[in-house]
Design an enzyme around this catalytic site. Structure first.
Site, PDB file in Angstrom:
ATOM      1  N   PHE A 208      31.786  35.655  34.100  1.00  0.00           N
ATOM      2  CA  PHE A 208      31.763  34.221  33.800  1.00  0.00           C
ATOM      3  C   PHE A 208      32.311  33.403  34.966  1.00  0.00           C
ATOM      4  O   PHE A 208      31.717  32.400  35.382  1.00  0.00           O
ATOM      5  CB  PHE A 208      32.579  33.974  32.534  1.00  0.00           C
ATOM      6  N   ASP A 209      33.454  33.817  35.519  1.00  0.00           N
ATOM      7  CA  ASP A 209      34.083  33.080  36.618  1.00  0.00           C
ATOM      8  C   ASP A 209      33.147  32.954  37.813  1.00  0.00           C
ATOM      9  O   ASP A 209      32.953  31.874  38.381  1.00  0.00           O
ATOM     10  CB  ASP A 209      35.352  33.793  37.100  1.00  0.00           C
TER      11      ASP A 209
END
Length: 377
Positions: A208-209
């Site tokens: 996600f990051d």
């Protein structure tokens, strides 16, 4: 009762004014702590974080414990902390995934600055105010802690150090990113930027990051980096192999989207299609100049490599996957043209190359564009 910051000590600089988007009495910073089965670390970490923010952060804040499907005593501890500490809230999710937890915590918040850190507090808390300060001032849209710059101080084992550095080198080589540390669990984003970016991020886990940062960078948003002190948690339960494999799948997916020009970006801030269009326009006359002295495929490769090198030098916007895709598609177009019309002249070859470039310029594929825009509406 909301936290009232203490007066600055003698000789200290006055705190900057809160962002204009902050509502009176509402938190200026909402700091998410994603957790899964963290019954041992949760309470001491949250209490330490809460005490640090009370002592050092000059504005109202909130700590949101985002519990993603814990099966131990984590939910009970989180609920108790939320009942005892006025600045702590608890959010319970039914499904696992750090990205899912962050998306849920950030999407429900109205604080102008959103952030998160890992529950083990491996990152030194002294970097928290420098992390969010550029977002409070409006200087940057996102901020990340980095363990890979000269000003960072890192204590961790050789295996995790090797994996981390290899991953970030991979990102630079395949996705042409300019940020230095995608995996440090210490990041912040302005809420207005988060509202535009979160609908575009597909991953719900550890990638996600990275996906958020790639989309933000490709959208032209400003990413600030803060060197951090970081001490590895020897009891970390992160599964390196499965996490690495999931990250590699994410890199492949995002790299292919970049190559096709279909990576969703914020249309209000993203970079234009100019680099792709200019590359196509420069490629055609250069191919025409080289073609009399070289076979079609050789002339195509030389012309495209030259254009890509110039684009990287001047625009810095076309990643290696985009070059690979253009080489493959233009070579295929020339092969089809030569097979269909064996005596195809230069005009026919240029027409085939132009058609190939049209298929790769971002936003010129109506069906894919419609799907992307529908997903962001």
């Amino acid at each position: 009762m909301k936290h009232s910051p203490s007066a600055p000590s003698a000789g200290s600089s006055p705190a900057p004014a809160p962002p204009p988007s902050a509502h009176p009495g509402e938190p200026v910073l909402d700091l998410a702590v994603p957790v899964f089965n963290e019954e041992t670390d949760l309470e001491p970490s949250v209490r330490r974080l809460h005490a640090h923010l009370r002592e050092t952060f000059p504005y109202p804040f909130r700590i949101t414990v985002a519990d993603n499907a814990s099966t131990d005593a984590t939910p009970l501890i989180a609920a108790r902390l939320a009942g005892e500490l006025p600045e702590v809230e608890w959010l319970r999710l039914a499904e696992k995934g750090r990205g899912r937890a962050l998306r849920a915590a950030w999407s429900r918040s109205r604080a102008p600055v959103l952030a998160y850190l890992d529950v083990d507090l491996s990152t030194g808390l002294a970097a928290l105010l420098p992390l969010v300060a550029p977002l409070l001032s409006g200087h940057s849209d996102l901020a990340i802690g980095t363990r890979l710059t000269a000003g960072s101080r890192v204590v961790r084992g050789p295996r995790r150090e090797f994996v981390s550095r290899c991953y970030n080198v991979l990102l630079r080589c395949t996705l042409s990113v300019r940020f230095s540390d995608a995996q440090c669990g210490f990041k912040a984003v302005r809420r207005d930027a988060a509202e535009r970016l979160l609908p575009l991020v597909r991953d719900t886990g550890w990638f996600f990051d990275t996906e958020l940062l790639v989309i933000a960078e490709r959208s032209g948003l400003r990413i600030h980096e803060v060197p951090v002190d970081w001490v590895d948690d020897p009891d970390s339960r992160v599964a390196l192999l499965s996490t690495a494999l999931a990250d590699l799948r994410g890199v492949a997916r995002v790299g292919w989207a970049l190559a096709r020009g279909t990576l969703p970006t914020d249309r209000r801030a993203r970079r234009s299609r100019t680099p792709a269009v200019l590359t196509a326009l420069a490629h055609l006359p250069l191919y025409a100049a080289v073609r009399p002295a070289a076979p079609a495929q050789t002339a195509n490769s030389l012309a495209l490599l030259t254009c890509w090198t110039l684009a990287q030098t001047t625009l810095g916007a076309l990643p290696p996957p985009a070059l690979a895709a253009r080489l493959a598609v233009t070579a295929g177009a020339l092969a089809v043209a030569g097979h269909t019309v064996p005596a195809a002249g230069l005009r026919a070859e240029l027409a085939a190359l132009a058609a190939a470039h049209l298929a790769l310029v971002p936003g010129l594929l109506p069906l894919r564009r419609h799907r992307t825009e529908s997903a962001t509406s």
